[in-house]
Design a protein around this motif. Structure first.
Motif, mmCIF file in Angstrom:
data_model
loop_
_atom_site.group_PDB
_atom_site.id
_atom_site.type_symbol
_atom_site.label_atom_id
_atom_site.label_comp_id
_atom_site.label_asym_id
_atom_site.label_seq_id
_atom_site.Cartn_x
_atom_site.Cartn_y
_atom_site.Cartn_z
ATOM 1 N N ILE A 135 -28.298 12.911 -21.215
ATOM 2 C CA ILE A 135 -29.112 13.270 -20.053
ATOM 3 C C ILE A 135 -28.299 14.006 -18.993
ATOM 4 O O ILE A 135 -28.870 14.620 -18.104
ATOM 5 C CB ILE A 135 -29.806 12.047 -19.431
ATOM 6 C CG1 ILE A 135 -28.795 11.000 -18.978
ATOM 7 C CG2 ILE A 135 -30.812 11.457 -20.405
ATOM 8 C CD1 ILE A 135 -29.413 9.871 -18.183
ATOM 9 N N SER A 136 -26.972 13.966 -19.060
ATOM 10 C CA SER A 136 -26.127 14.722 -18.142
ATOM 11 C C SER A 136 -24.725 14.802 -18.709
ATOM 12 O O SER A 136 -24.335 13.994 -19.572
ATOM 13 C CB SER A 136 -26.088 14.071 -16.752
ATOM 14 O OG SER A 136 -25.328 12.879 -16.788
ATOM 15 N N ALA A 137 -23.946 15.756 -18.204
ATOM 16 C CA ALA A 137 -22.545 15.862 -18.617
ATOM 17 C C ALA A 137 -21.759 14.642 -18.141
ATOM 18 O O ALA A 137 -20.825 14.191 -18.824
ATOM 19 C CB ALA A 137 -21.932 17.146 -18.076
ATOM 20 N N SER A 138 -22.111 14.098 -16.988
ATOM 21 C CA SER A 138 -21.427 12.897 -16.497
ATOM 22 C C SER A 138 -21.638 11.733 -17.452
ATOM 23 O O SER A 138 -20.696 10.982 -17.770
ATOM 24 C CB SER A 138 -21.944 12.523 -15.104
ATOM 25 O OG SER A 138 -21.612 13.512 -14.159
ATOM 26 N N VAL A 139 -22.870 11.556 -17.916
ATOM 27 C CA VAL A 139 -23.166 10.501 -18.882
ATOM 28 C C VAL A 139 -22.406 10.739 -20.185
ATOM 29 O O VAL A 139 -21.846 9.807 -20.783
ATOM 30 C CB VAL A 139 -24.680 10.412 -19.135
ATOM 31 C CG1 VAL A 139 -24.992 9.657 -20.427
ATOM 32 C CG2 VAL A 139 -25.369 9.744 -17.953
ATOM 33 N N ALA A 140 -22.353 11.992 -20.625
ATOM 34 C CA ALA A 140 -21.643 12.309 -21.862
ATOM 35 C C ALA A 140 -20.166 11.962 -21.752
ATOM 36 O O ALA A 140 -19.591 11.315 -22.640
ATOM 37 C CB ALA A 140 -21.821 13.788 -22.200
ATOM 38 N N SER A 141 -19.525 12.391 -20.656
ATOM 39 C CA SER A 141 -18.099 12.114 -20.483
ATOM 40 C C SER A 141 -17.838 10.618 -20.344
ATOM 41 O O SER A 141 -16.881 10.089 -20.919
ATOM 42 C CB SER A 141 -17.565 12.852 -19.258
ATOM 43 O OG SER A 141 -17.592 14.251 -19.461
ATOM 44 N N ALA A 142 -18.696 9.935 -19.585
ATOM 45 C CA ALA A 142 -18.525 8.496 -19.395
ATOM 46 C C ALA A 142 -18.682 7.731 -20.699
ATOM 47 O O ALA A 142 -18.118 6.638 -20.865
ATOM 48 C CB ALA A 142 -19.529 7.982 -18.368
ATOM 49 N N GLY A 143 -19.426 8.281 -21.645
ATOM 50 C CA GLY A 143 -19.595 7.633 -22.937
ATOM 51 C C GLY A 143 -18.514 7.985 -23.936
ATOM 52 O O GLY A 143 -18.026 7.122 -24.679
ATOM 53 N N ILE A 144 -18.090 9.257 -23.948
ATOM 54 C CA ILE A 144 -17.145 9.731 -24.957
ATOM 55 C C ILE A 144 -15.707 9.338 -24.640
ATOM 56 O O ILE A 144 -14.953 8.894 -25.517
ATOM 57 C CB ILE A 144 -17.249 11.263 -25.099
ATOM 58 C CG1 ILE A 144 -18.647 11.673 -25.577
ATOM 59 C CG2 ILE A 144 -16.182 11.793 -26.047
ATOM 60 C CD1 ILE A 144 -18.983 11.240 -26.973
ATOM 61 N N LEU A 145 -15.274 9.484 -23.388
ATOM 62 C CA LEU A 145 -13.860 9.306 -23.063
ATOM 63 C C LEU A 145 -13.344 7.888 -23.358
ATOM 64 O O LEU A 145 -12.232 7.745 -23.891
ATOM 65 C CB LEU A 145 -13.606 9.700 -21.607
ATOM 66 C CG LEU A 145 -13.688 11.211 -21.340
ATOM 67 C CD1 LEU A 145 -13.639 11.510 -19.846
ATOM 68 C CD2 LEU A 145 -12.565 11.957 -22.071
ATOM 69 N N PRO A 146 -14.080 6.813 -23.064
ATOM 70 C CA PRO A 146 -13.568 5.493 -23.438
ATOM 71 C C PRO A 146 -13.428 5.305 -24.951
ATOM 72 O O PRO A 146 -12.556 4.546 -25.403
ATOM 73 C CB PRO A 146 -14.612 4.530 -22.845
ATOM 74 C CG PRO A 146 -15.203 5.286 -21.695
ATOM 75 C CD PRO A 146 -15.270 6.698 -22.180
ATOM 76 N N LEU A 147 -14.266 5.966 -25.732
ATOM 77 C CA LEU A 147 -14.131 5.885 -27.195
ATOM 78 C C LEU A 147 -12.909 6.657 -27.675
ATOM 79 O O LEU A 147 -12.296 6.300 -28.684
ATOM 80 C CB LEU A 147 -15.401 6.414 -27.864
ATOM 81 C CG LEU A 147 -16.647 5.538 -27.703
ATOM 82 C CD1 LEU A 147 -17.873 6.224 -28.301
ATOM 83 C CD2 LEU A 147 -16.436 4.167 -28.343
ATOM 84 N N ILE A 148 -12.551 7.727 -26.960
ATOM 85 C CA ILE A 148 -11.289 8.403 -27.236
ATOM 86 C C ILE A 148 -10.127 7.467 -26.917
ATOM 87 O O ILE A 148 -9.154 7.348 -27.678
ATOM 88 C CB ILE A 148 -11.191 9.705 -26.417
ATOM 89 C CG1 ILE A 148 -12.168 10.749 -26.967
ATOM 90 C CG2 ILE A 148 -9.764 10.242 -26.418
ATOM 91 C CD1 ILE A 148 -12.254 12.020 -26.133
ATOM 92 N N ALA A 149 -10.222 6.770 -25.787
ATOM 93 C CA ALA A 149 -9.149 5.875 -25.354
ATOM 94 C C ALA A 149 -8.879 4.778 -26.381
ATOM 95 O O ALA A 149 -7.720 4.413 -26.632
ATOM 96 C CB ALA A 149 -9.496 5.264 -24.001
ATOM 97 N N SER A 150 -9.933 4.254 -26.980
ATOM 98 C CA SER A 150 -9.769 3.158 -27.942
ATOM 99 C C SER A 150 -9.419 3.648 -29.347
ATOM 100 O O SER A 150 -9.159 2.829 -30.231
ATOM 101 C CB SER A 150 -11.055 2.328 -28.008
ATOM 102 O OG SER A 150 -12.134 3.108 -28.501
ATOM 103 N N GLY A 151 -9.422 4.970 -29.539
ATOM 104 C CA GLY A 151 -9.106 5.525 -30.845
ATOM 105 C C GLY A 151 -10.284 5.638 -31.784
ATOM 106 O O GLY A 151 -10.133 6.089 -32.923
ATOM 107 N N HIS A 152 -11.478 5.246 -31.309
ATOM 108 C CA HIS A 152 -12.649 5.346 -32.188
ATOM 109 C C HIS A 152 -13.128 6.778 -32.358
ATOM 110 O O HIS A 152 -13.835 7.094 -33.304
ATOM 111 C CB HIS A 152 -13.777 4.452 -31.659
ATOM 112 C CG HIS A 152 -13.494 3.000 -31.845
ATOM 113 N ND1 HIS A 152 -12.847 2.241 -30.883
ATOM 114 C CD2 HIS A 152 -13.731 2.167 -32.893
ATOM 115 C CE1 HIS A 152 -12.726 1.001 -31.329
ATOM 116 N NE2 HIS A 152 -13.253 0.932 -32.547
ATOM 117 N N ILE A 153 -12.807 7.630 -31.390
ATOM 118 C CA ILE A 153 -12.926 9.072 -31.597
ATOM 119 C C ILE A 153 -11.495 9.582 -31.669
ATOM 120 O O ILE A 153 -10.753 9.524 -30.696
ATOM 121 C CB ILE A 153 -13.689 9.754 -30.456
ATOM 122 C CG1 ILE A 153 -15.138 9.281 -30.431
ATOM 123 C CG2 ILE A 153 -13.636 11.272 -30.602
ATOM 124 C CD1 ILE A 153 -15.954 9.855 -29.290
ATOM 125 N N GLY A 154 -11.125 10.072 -32.812
ATOM 126 C CA GLY A 154 -9.738 10.449 -33.066
ATOM 127 C C GLY A 154 -9.327 9.930 -34.420
ATOM 128 O O GLY A 154 -10.150 9.763 -35.319
#
Length: 417
Positions: free
Chosen positions: A119-138
Motif C-alpha cells: 500500500i506504500s513504499a514505507s510499508v514495503a521497506s518496513a516489511g522487507i528490511l527486517p527480513l533482510i536483517a534476519s537473513g530470510h531475504i538473502g
C-alpha cells in the motif's frame, strides 16, 4: 516506597527529542506564515484557497501528471464496477482478488522483475528490511546493514527493528570507501539507500555495482522519485543504469509519484518462489489485511498500459524541457540533471520568509529545514512537472531570483532558451 525510575533513551538509531525539538519550531513558523496546513481546491491546474488566493503548485511529486489522466481515473472506476468492492479486507496470503495478481504481473513485465505490491513504499521497506536483517531475504546469513546517512525516513525508521536482528551502522552519504572496507570485514553486507532522493540526486549505481561484483555486496534502493519519469517505459534510474539487477539488488518504488496512482512495488530478480512466500506471510504490514484497494489496482493497470505507449515518452520529453527551462532561469547544484527536483539554497533565518513571498506571488514551493535536511542547509524545494507551462515556470523563476535565489549564468540561459 523509593523514587520511581526514569527512562534514559539510548538514541542509537533515532532521536525524536532533537528532531521534534528543533524541527517543530520551523513547522510552527511555516504554519504561521501560511506555508503548512494549506487547504485548497484544484481547478484547471491552479489551486484556490478558501480566501480565493490562487497559486500554482511547484511542490508535487506527480512529475508526469498521470494522477489526473482520464485513462487512469477511468481505470480506477472500471475496477470498482467490475469487482463491486473497494477494500478486500483479508491478508493476501489467505484470499486475494485476481486483479491484484494481474497488476503484479503487469508491473513485473513492465519492470522486468518479480513485483510484489504494497500500500506504500514505507510499508514495503518496513516489511522487507527486517527480513533482510534476519537473513530470510538473502543467503540465510545475518548481514551487516549499512544505512546511508541521508536515506529516506521510510527506511531509516526501521533501524531499531533491524538492529534487533543484526548489526546496523550508518555511513556518510554514498561513502564508497566505508562500504568497501566493511565488505572486506564482513561476510555479508547490505547497503540501504535512495536510488533517487527527495533532494535531487542519484545513487552511484555503477560504482556500487563494482562492489557487488567484487565482494557480493547487496543493495536495497528506494527509487521512488525516478520511476516513470526516467528511462525506457519508465523503469527508473536504478533499473536503467545498474549493471547488477539480479538477486543482489532490490528496488522499492512508490506508485503515487510519477506513476500517478497509489501504492508501491517491490522489484526483485532471481529470488526463489519460497522467498516470495516469506515476504507474503511475514513482511509486517505488507502481509496484513490491507492490500491495494480495488480502485488503486485498476488505476495501476491503466497507468502501466500508458507506460507501454509513446505517450509516456512524450510526457517524459515535456518534463525534461520544463526542467531545462527552469535551469536556464535559476542556478542550483542540480542544474543540468535529468532529476525533476531542484533545491534553491536559503539559510535558516530566511527560508520561511522567502517561501511566504513566493506563495504570495502565486506559487508554492516547499521550505525544507532540519530534520528534512541537515542543519544549516535549508532551502526551497522546487518540483517540476510535465504539465507546467512556460509562463508558469518563467514566472516562478523571476520570483525566486527576487527572493534571493541565484540567477542562472547567461551562457546557460542562452544555450537553453
Amino acid at each position: 516506597m523509593g523514587p520511581k525510575k526514569t527512562i534514559q533513551p539510548s538514541n542509537r538509531f533515532r532521536n525524536n527529542e532533537k528532531s521534534v525539538g528543533i524541527g517543530n519550531a520551523f513547522w510552527d513558523t511555516s504554519e504561521r506564515n501560511g506555508l503548512a496546513g494549506i487547504v485548497a481546491e484544484l481547478s484547471d491546474g491552479v489551486l484556490r484557497t478558501a480566501t480565493d488566493h490562487e497559486f500554482v503548485n511547484f511542490s508535487c511529486c506527480s512529475y508526469l501528471d498521470l494522477d489526473s489522466h482520464p485513462r487512469v481515473i477511468e481505470g480506477a472506476v472500471a475496477a470498482l464496477r467490475k469487482y463491486g468492492v473497494l477494500d478486500h479486507c483479508i491478508p493476501r496470503s489467505r484470499v486475494q482478488i485476481p486483479a491484484l495478481l494481474e497488476l503484479e504481473d503487469s508491473l513485473g513485465e513492465l519492470f522486468s522483475a518479480d513485483a510484489v505490491s504494497a500500500i506504500s513504499a514505507s510499508v514495503a521497506s518496513a516489511g522487507i528490511l527486517p527480513l533482510i536483517a534476519s537473513g530470510h531475504i538473502g543467503n540465510g546469513t545475518r548481514p551487516l546493514m549499512i544505512f546511508d546517512k541521508n536515506c529516506h525516513v521510510s527506511m531509516a525508521q526501521t533501524k531499531p527493528v533491524c538492529a534487533d536482528e543484526t548489526e546496523v551502522v550508518t555511513c556518510r552519504h554514498h561513502d564508497l570507501d566505508f562500504i568497501e572496507d566493511r565488505c572486506k570485514e564482513y561476510s555479508q553486507v547490505w547497503y540501504i539507500c535512495d536510488g533517487s532522493d527527495s533532494l535531487g540526486g542519484y545513487a552511484p549505481v555503477k560504482e556500487l555495482a563494482v562492489l557487488q561484483e567484487r565482494y557480493g555486496l547487496q543493495v536495497f534502493y528506494d527509487d521512488s522519485h525516478s520511476v516513470s519519469a526516467y528511462g525506457a517505459r519508465g523503469i527508473g534510474y536504478v533499473r536503467s543504469n545498474s549493471p547488477v539487477l539480479d538477486d543482489r539488488t532490490i528496488v522499492v518504488t512508490t506508485l503515487n509519484k510519477a506513476f500517478g496512482t497509489s501504492g508501491a512495488a517491490v522489484l526483485l530478480n532471481g529470488r526463489p518462489k519460497e522467498m516470495l512466500r516469506i515476504i507474503e506471510r511475514f513482511a509486517g504490514a505488507l502481509s496484513y489485511s490491507q492490500p491495494l484497494n480495488t480502485a488503486a489496482v485498476g488505476a495501476g493497470l491503466a497507468s502501466a498500459e500508458i507506460h507501454r505507449t509513446s505517450e509516456l515518452t512524450t510526457l517524459q520529453g515535456r518534463l525534461q524541457e520544463n526542467i531545462a527551462l527552469f535551469d536556464s532561469l535559476v542556478g542550483t547544484e542540480q542544474s543540468g540533471s535529468a532529476f525533476p527536483i531542484r533545491l534553491v539554497p536559503m539559510d535558516d533565518e530566511t527560508v520561511i520568509d522567502a517561501g511566504r513571498r513566493v506563495f504570495e506571488a502565486g506559487f508554492y514551493v516547499s521550505p525544507v529545514f532540519f530534520p528534512i535536511v541537515a542543519r544549516g542547509t535549508a532551502g526551497l524545494r522546487v518540483m517540476m512537472r510535465a504539465g507546467q507551462t512556460d509562463e508558469q515556470i518563467r514566472g516562478l523563476g523571476s520570483v525566486l531570483v527576487g527572493v534571493g535565489a541565484e540567477a542562472a549564468s547567461p551562457t546557460h540561459a542562452r544555450l537553453v532558451g
